[in-house]
Design an enzyme around this catalytic site. Sequence first.
Site, PDB file in Angstrom:
ATOM      1  N   ARG A 243       0.846  -1.190   0.000  1.00 13.27           N
ATOM      2  CA  ARG A 243       0.000   0.000   0.000  1.00 13.27           C
ATOM      3  C   ARG A 243       0.885   1.244   0.000  1.00 13.27           C
ATOM      4  O   ARG A 243       1.929   1.270   0.667  1.00 13.27           O
ATOM      5  CB  ARG A 243      -0.924   0.004   1.222  1.00 13.27           C
ATOM      6  CG  ARG A 243      -1.912  -1.168   1.230  1.00 13.27           C
ATOM      7  CD  ARG A 243      -2.805  -1.137   2.454  1.00 13.27           C
ATOM      8  NE  ARG A 243      -3.730  -2.277   2.454  1.00 13.27           N
ATOM      9  CZ  ARG A 243      -3.455  -3.469   2.993  1.00 13.27           C
ATOM     10  NH1 ARG A 243      -2.302  -3.671   3.610  1.00 13.27           N
ATOM     11  NH2 ARG A 243      -4.331  -4.453   2.937  1.00 13.27           N
ATOM     12  N   LYS A 270      -2.812  -2.000   7.734  1.00 15.82           N
ATOM     13  CA  LYS A 270      -4.257  -1.807   7.723  1.00 15.82           C
ATOM     14  C   LYS A 270      -4.971  -2.869   8.539  1.00 15.82           C
ATOM     15  O   LYS A 270      -5.937  -2.575   9.251  1.00 15.82           O
ATOM     16  CB  LYS A 270      -4.757  -1.824   6.278  1.00 15.82           C
ATOM     17  CG  LYS A 270      -6.261  -1.649   6.136  1.00 15.82           C
ATOM     18  CD  LYS A 270      -6.673  -1.660   4.682  1.00 15.82           C
ATOM     19  CE  LYS A 270      -8.185  -1.493   4.536  1.00 15.82           C
ATOM     20  NZ  LYS A 270      -8.609  -1.514   3.112  1.00 15.82           N
ATOM     21  N   HIS A 333      -1.718   3.076  -5.768  1.00 13.57           N
ATOM     22  CA  HIS A 333      -2.394   1.897  -5.221  1.00 13.57           C
ATOM     23  C   HIS A 333      -2.675   0.865  -6.305  1.00 13.57           C
ATOM     24  O   HIS A 333      -2.806  -0.338  -6.026  1.00 13.57           O
ATOM     25  CB  HIS A 333      -3.706   2.317  -4.559  1.00 13.57           C
ATOM     26  CG  HIS A 333      -4.201   1.356  -3.530  1.00 13.57           C
ATOM     27  ND1 HIS A 333      -4.807   0.172  -3.863  1.00 13.57           N
ATOM     28  CD2 HIS A 333      -4.175   1.390  -2.176  1.00 13.57           C
ATOM     29  CE1 HIS A 333      -5.143  -0.481  -2.764  1.00 13.57           C
ATOM     30  NE2 HIS A 333      -4.769   0.230  -1.724  1.00 13.57           N
ATOM     31  N   ARG A 336      -0.882  -2.619  -6.934  1.00 18.82           N
ATOM     32  CA  ARG A 336      -1.307  -3.831  -6.231  1.00 18.82           C
ATOM     33  C   ARG A 336      -2.212  -4.678  -7.123  1.00 18.82           C
ATOM     34  O   ARG A 336      -2.068  -5.900  -7.203  1.00 18.82           O
ATOM     35  CB  ARG A 336      -2.020  -3.453  -4.928  1.00 18.82           C
ATOM     36  CG  ARG A 336      -1.085  -2.860  -3.900  1.00 18.82           C
ATOM     37  CD  ARG A 336      -1.823  -2.241  -2.724  1.00 18.82           C
ATOM     38  NE  ARG A 336      -2.639  -3.169  -1.965  1.00 18.82           N
ATOM     39  CZ  ARG A 336      -2.173  -4.059  -1.092  1.00 18.82           C
ATOM     40  NH1 ARG A 336      -0.857  -4.163  -0.895  1.00 18.82           N
ATOM     41  NH2 ARG A 336      -2.991  -4.849  -0.420  1.00 18.82           N
ATOM     42  N   HIS A 360      -3.511  -9.235   2.621  1.00 22.04           N
ATOM     43  CA  HIS A 360      -4.944  -9.405   2.784  1.00 22.04           C
ATOM     44  C   HIS A 360      -5.188 -10.455   3.861  1.00 22.04           C
ATOM     45  O   HIS A 360      -4.312 -11.265   4.177  1.00 22.04           O
ATOM     46  CB  HIS A 360      -5.584  -9.853   1.465  1.00 22.04           C
ATOM     47  CG  HIS A 360      -5.647  -8.776   0.441  1.00 22.04           C
ATOM     48  ND1 HIS A 360      -5.853  -9.016  -0.895  1.00 22.04           N
ATOM     49  CD2 HIS A 360      -5.508  -7.427   0.550  1.00 22.04           C
ATOM     50  CE1 HIS A 360      -5.863  -7.883  -1.559  1.00 22.04           C
ATOM     51  NE2 HIS A 360      -5.652  -6.896  -0.707  1.00 22.04           N
ATOM     52  N   TYR A 370      -3.466 -17.036   9.050  1.00 25.10           N
ATOM     53  CA  TYR A 370      -2.075 -17.442   8.961  1.00 25.10           C
ATOM     54  C   TYR A 370      -1.191 -16.392   9.634  1.00 25.10           C
ATOM     55  O   TYR A 370      -1.525 -15.203   9.663  1.00 25.10           O
ATOM     56  CB  TYR A 370      -1.649 -17.566   7.494  1.00 25.10           C
ATOM     57  CG  TYR A 370      -2.164 -18.802   6.798  1.00 25.10           C
ATOM     58  CD1 TYR A 370      -1.564 -20.045   7.003  1.00 25.10           C
ATOM     59  CD2 TYR A 370      -3.232 -18.717   5.908  1.00 25.10           C
ATOM     60  CE1 TYR A 370      -2.033 -21.173   6.336  1.00 25.10           C
ATOM     61  CE2 TYR A 370      -3.707 -19.840   5.249  1.00 25.10           C
ATOM     62  CZ  TYR A 370      -3.103 -21.068   5.471  1.00 25.10           C
ATOM     63  OH  TYR A 370      -3.555 -22.173   4.824  1.00 25.10           O
TER      64      TYR A 370
END
Length: 409
Positions: A243, A270, A333, A336, A360, A370
Amino acid sequence: MPLTATEVKQAKPEGKPRKLADGGGLHLLIQPSGAKYWRYKYRYGGKEKTLALGVYPEVSLKEARDAHQQARKQLSNGIDPGAAKKVEKLTRHLAAAESFEAVAREWYTQKMPEKSESYRVRTGRILEKDLYPVLGNRPIADVTAPELLAALRRIEARGANDIAHRAKQTAGQVFRFAVATGRAERDPSADLKGALKPKGQKKHHAAITDPRELGRLLVAIDGFEGTPIVKAALRLSPLLFQRPGELRAMEWAEINWDESRWEIPADKMKMGQPHIVPLCSQALALLRDLHPLTGRGRYVFPSARGASRCLSDNAVRVALRTIGYGKDQITPHGFRATARTILDELLGYRVDWIEHQLAHAVKDANGRAYNRTAHLEGRAKMMQGWADYLDNLKAQAMAGNVITAKFGN
């Protein structure tokens, strides 16, 4: 005789304090400095007392007389006007301490340090711009659902429906904090379910996913003639596809040279979880070239306005515009989405590796998230393969062709 407004205005100081009587204990105290104070002398409980009624000319003769009459009425009802004034002042202080703004600032101080910088800034802006001006002075226990809705409607009126929903969420957190700390009985935001206009469509950032066009973009990036700091940030953007806020806030202390990786702490992410970005050889080379220039400071990409803060959020965006790419073609952005699409559809890398690298939220078969080191070896190979693929795209673009073949993974 009672005073006149002219007498009060023209009264001159003398060598010592003097009084001009208005009657009934009300008088104007004139200090040698020229300052003029309204005072009310009265007796209560057998003791002589003095009540301050204000300073002239902020308080006029008429206003002083009104305050004097109110104090005399309290006295006739057996109330000490001086004690009553102290209670009123204390009550105002307590009310201010339990206002929406006071509670919200306490909540922000306690809860925001654990959040990412972007979340803190966004939340602070909503409070300062949208909630404090309408609700700030209200005792938080007295704020009603219609009052909160009125504040949110003001946001909707400027077309910011998404921000209105965020403001409702933020207000709800403040109210629940007030309930938990004993300063409110309930959260009125819960009564506003369905009251706001729907959120806008999710914003999709412009991205280039065609290999031929991507190769041309990479050539243009290499030709950027801005400062070395901005150019390095621009060149790393497609390589690392983090990001934009995470990239520009990169710190030298986060670079693990021995393990060839960038270790981002949770408070910058985030999702609020620490993240690891394997650094390909190309990224490491860019960082080593930049280190002599900014390595003595905190940030890899310090602001031109001072090394105490990082590069502005507009720097890479403006650089893209400078090399001829508009916001409808590519955004910082958007890199990504570029990586997400090509790594999956053209290069065939595992989707869970890609999602992990994009930071994510990815869960295992049992619904558990994870940890940051999941598939790290595979992700490191993917990041190096991605960088090599970009180098080949750039080389082919310079030669007039674009390679689209898969690289080993």
